[in-house]
Scaffold this motif. Structure first.
Motif, short mmCIF file in Angstrom:
data_model
loop_
_atom_site.label_atom_id
_atom_site.label_comp_id
_atom_site.label_asym_id
_atom_site.label_seq_id
_atom_site.Cartn_x
_atom_site.Cartn_y
_atom_site.Cartn_z
N LEU A 92 39.31 42.62 37.21
CA LEU A 92 39.43 41.55 38.20
C LEU A 92 39.60 42.67 39.47
O LEU A 92 38.69 42.51 40.37
N MET A 93 40.31 43.44 39.33
CA MET A 93 40.63 44.56 40.40
C MET A 93 39.35 45.34 40.69
O MET A 93 39.23 45.70 41.63
N GLU A 94 39.14 46.06 39.49
CA GLU A 94 37.75 46.89 39.49
C GLU A 94 36.59 46.09 40.16
O GLU A 94 35.96 46.84 41.00
N VAL A 95 36.28 44.87 40.02
CA VAL A 95 35.02 44.23 40.15
C VAL A 95 35.13 43.49 41.62
O VAL A 95 34.35 43.62 42.63
N LEU A 96 36.38 42.90 41.71
CA LEU A 96 36.31 41.85 42.79
C LEU A 96 37.47 42.44 43.87
O LEU A 96 37.77 41.75 44.85
N ARG A 97 38.36 43.30 43.35
CA ARG A 97 39.41 43.99 44.28
C ARG A 97 40.56 42.87 44.81
O ARG A 97 41.00 43.05 46.08
N VAL A 98 40.92 41.70 43.95
CA VAL A 98 41.82 41.05 44.21
C VAL A 98 42.90 40.92 43.08
O VAL A 98 42.51 41.19 41.77
N GLU A 99 44.11 40.28 43.29
CA GLU A 99 45.17 40.33 42.30
C GLU A 99 44.84 38.72 41.56
O GLU A 99 44.37 37.93 42.03
N PRO A 100 45.31 38.81 40.47
CA PRO A 100 45.56 37.27 39.72
C PRO A 100 46.23 36.45 40.85
O PRO A 100 47.07 36.85 41.27
N GLY A 101 45.69 35.34 40.91
CA GLY A 101 46.22 34.17 41.94
C GLY A 101 45.66 34.41 43.34
O GLY A 101 45.54 33.55 43.76
N SER A 102 44.79 35.20 43.43
CA SER A 102 43.98 35.36 44.85
C SER A 102 42.31 35.24 44.40
O SER A 102 41.75 35.52 45.28
N VAL A 103 42.21 34.81 43.27
CA VAL A 103 40.77 34.95 42.82
C VAL A 103 39.94 33.95 43.89
O VAL A 103 40.54 32.71 43.92
N THR A 104 38.71 34.39 44.37
CA THR A 104 38.14 33.54 45.31
C THR A 104 36.45 34.08 45.30
O THR A 104 36.07 35.05 45.32
N PRO A 105 35.68 33.13 46.00
CA PRO A 105 34.08 33.54 46.04
C PRO A 105 34.23 34.66 47.18
O PRO A 105 33.31 35.20 47.24
#
Length: 174
Positions: A92-105
């Motif tokens: 998640l961090m590698e691809v979208l650069r967000v932490e769990p709990g902050s996933v967003t489009p």
């Protein structure tokens, strides 16, 4: 409370596309249940985002209303792929650069390689306004769903609209 500097590029991108949003800061929320405390004060559809990986390594971001039941163990059949699991935090961090709990489009702004296929719930997209974290879970940003589509199209991601009402159960057997 002030949003971190890394959200500036997101808001600049949205503004560059002529997209207006409104953002409300709040205490950090890590789950859909915790986020319910903001629902009465922020109009629009409140959403959840599932970062998933199939058996072959394909990545998906499923975006739907917060109360949509999604059975991940059956969703792969609706998506036409092999077994799905949640993407690990390091991926998640590698691809979208967000932490769990902050996933967003909105985090798709970081997926320059377009590794993620976006699945948008058709009922969510039929609503005029939807709400997502702006790369951090200490705020909620409201955006017109037509503008979310414009944002995603500008990034060049594969986007699929799907009726996910049946995603909480096994698909019918042929």
């Amino acid at each position: 409370m002030t949003l971190p500097a890394h959200t500036d590029s997101l808001f600049a991108c949205l503004a560059g596309l002529g997209i207006e949003t409104s953002t409300v800061e709040h205490p950090a929320v890590f789950t859909v249940e915790e986020a319910k405390a903001t629902h009465d004060t922020i109009p629009g559809v409140h959403c959840k985002n599932l970062f998933l990986k199939d058996a072959k390594g394909a990545l998906f971001l499923v975006v739907c209303p917060h109360d949509r039941d999604i059975a991940v163990n059956h969703l792969h059949k609706h998506l036409g792929c092999k077994r799905l699991s949640f993407g690990k935090p390091d991926l998640l961090m590698e691809v979208l650069r967000v932490e769990p709990g902050s996933v967003t489009p909105f985090a798709l702004i970081h997926d320059a390689e377009r590794r993620v296929t976006v699945i948008l719930d058709s009922a969510m997209m039929a609503a005029p306004v939807a709400n997502y974290h702006p790369l951090v879970n200490t705020a909620t940003t409201s955006i017109r769903t037509a503008d979310l589509r414009l944002f995603l199209d500008s990034l060049g991601h594969e986007v699929r609209d799907m009726d996910l009402t049946a995603a909480g159960a096994a698909p019918p057997t042929p």
